[in-house]
Design an enzyme around this catalytic site. Structure first.
Site, PDB file in Angstrom:
ATOM      1  N   GLU A   1      -5.870 -10.270  -2.173  1.00  0.00           N
ATOM      2  CA  GLU A   1      -6.628 -10.203  -0.914  1.00  0.00           C
ATOM      3  C   GLU A   1      -8.129 -10.109  -1.181  1.00  0.00           C
ATOM      4  O   GLU A   1      -8.850  -9.366  -0.506  1.00  0.00           O
ATOM      5  CB  GLU A   1      -6.170  -8.994  -0.069  1.00  0.00           C
ATOM      6  CG  GLU A   1      -4.679  -8.978   0.204  1.00  0.00           C
ATOM      7  CD  GLU A   1      -4.233  -7.855   1.148  1.00  0.00           C
ATOM      8  OE1 GLU A   1      -5.087  -7.247   1.820  1.00  0.00           O
ATOM      9  OE2 GLU A   1      -3.024  -7.593   1.204  1.00  0.00           O
TER      10      GLU A   1
ATOM     11  N   GLU B   1       0.808  -1.221   0.000  1.00  0.00           N
ATOM     12  CA  GLU B   1       0.000   0.000   0.000  1.00  0.00           C
ATOM     13  C   GLU B   1       0.841   1.271   0.000  1.00  0.00           C
ATOM     14  O   GLU B   1       0.689   2.128   0.871  1.00  0.00           O
ATOM     15  CB  GLU B   1      -0.958  -0.025   1.211  1.00  0.00           C
ATOM     16  CG  GLU B   1      -1.804  -1.288   1.235  1.00  0.00           C
ATOM     17  CD  GLU B   1      -2.785  -1.356   2.411  1.00  0.00           C
ATOM     18  OE1 GLU B   1      -2.673  -0.530   3.324  1.00  0.00           O
ATOM     19  OE2 GLU B   1      -3.656  -2.237   2.387  1.00  0.00           O
TER      20      GLU B   1
END
Ligand code: XIL
Length: 343
Positions: free
Chosen positions: A263, A156
């Site tokens: 994910e 991220e």
């Protein structure tokens, strides 16, 4: 360790939604279906593996071909105090993988979250933080050399507007922390595939473009990045059109990247009848899987858990392919059918 899991569930409530994306579709390039369908993986955690409920392990082994530790490889877990490494829980998952022939994805070496308090508490200078990060990556990746097939090296790194996400790494080391992390990971295990992993980049927008620029820049600088992970934390009201996601994947494939959905889950809470929500959820699973299937470089789809009973989103969001009683949901059937379909 149970406390950690409960904490993770509580954190869910405060996590910002991945919403607000436009739905303008880009044309997907016509590509032949890959010879090998993407492998299916799941995030697992030690609480569930040790939980004494055989259904969890049976469901996992019966349906999935790889595993990602859900939180056991976060920095706060692996180096809770300076130079005191604790591999016990992560090792359990890696041994479980080896015992059952399941490759392990390492998640995650550098992230702005889950940084142990001691890192910032010492107000490290740039040279000190470089030393801390190098020592951490070197120790962890060497510990798992040859046993963890691939790492999310940087997790991220970007904000929605495409700028670098603020973190202690970015603030004290500067933007170069990303390239350094990849180089250090590669030195510690030259055989591991190294990923940048991001959420909310499944659409063509500023964040996705910034991710593309980031990866292209790393490639130009000969940084050993081998893959891009698209987290795909989606929602019934915020998910990419299939053609748009396939187009995004294809554009990263052109950079020579291995691609994975890392994910996947779908927030499916709300007031509509449950059966309707589960049908809509299944359509999103199908569309993500079909987009990945259409791009040969997209080799794996990992769901962020197995059962709604143990999702970081909470059971009421019904985000995963198996319900709380381990019954396959429409989402599982859609996912399994879409990854194996030819053409
Ligand atoms: C979640 C996990 O499910 C928790 O167990 C963890 O402690 C933190 O949050 N993006 C990521 C994952 O890369 O690590 C996050 O996992 C979900 C969002």
């Amino acid at each position: 360790m149970f406390g950690k899991y409960v904490l993770a569930l509580a954190v869910t409530v405060t996590v910002a939604a991945v919403g607000g994306h436009g739905a303008a579709a880009a044309a997907a390039p016509a590509r032949p279906a890959p010879a090998t369908p993407p492998q299916l993986g799941a995030a697992v955690n030690t609480v569930m593996l040790a939980g004494g409920d055989g259904r969890y392990v049976r469901t996992l082994l019966g349906h999935y071909g790889s595993v990602t530790p859900e939180y056991e490889m976060e920095m706060s877990q692996l180096e809770p105090a300076r130079d005191r490494f604790d591999f016990a829980r992560a090792d359990r998952i890696v041994r479980f993988g080896a015992r059952h022939g399941l490759p392990v994805r390492g998640h995650t070496l550098v992230w702005d979250e889950m940084v142990p308090a001691w890192v910032g508490a010492g107000h490290p200078t740039r040279p000190q933080l470089l030393q801390i990060l190098h020592h951490y990556i070197q120790t962890v990746v060497a510990h798992y050399r040859g046993r963890v097939e691939e790492w999310d090296v940087v997790n991220e790194p970007l904000l929605t507007d495409g700028s670098l996400r603020p973190s202690i790494w970015e603030r004290v080391i500067g933007p170069g922390y990303i390239a350094l992390a990849f180089r250090w990971a590669h030195q510690a295990d030259p055989g591991a595939a190294l990923f940048v992993n991001e959420y909310g980049a499944e659409w063509r927008d500023a964040k996705e473009q910034a991710l593309h620029r980031l990866v292209a820049g790393l490639r130009r600088a000969h940084v050993p990045v081998s893959g891009v992970g698209f987290q795909a934390h989606l929602r019934l009201d915020a998910h990419p059109p299939q053609a748009e996601f396939a187009g995004v994947l294809a554009s990263f494939a052109r950079l020579g990247m291995r691609l994975e959905v890392t994910e996947l889950d779908v927030r499916a809470g709300g007031r509509a009848p449950l059966a309707q929500r589960l049908t809509e959820e299944a359509a999103i699973y199908r569309s993500v899987a079909a987009a990945c299937r259409a791009v040969p470089a997209c080799v794996r789809i990992t769901t962020w858990g197995v059962t709604d009973a143990a999702s970081w989103l909470g059971e009421s969001q019904r985000g995963l392919p198996f319900d709380a009683s381990y019954r396959a949901k429409p989402a599982w059937r859609a996912l399994a059918a879409a990854v194996s379909r030819r053409g």
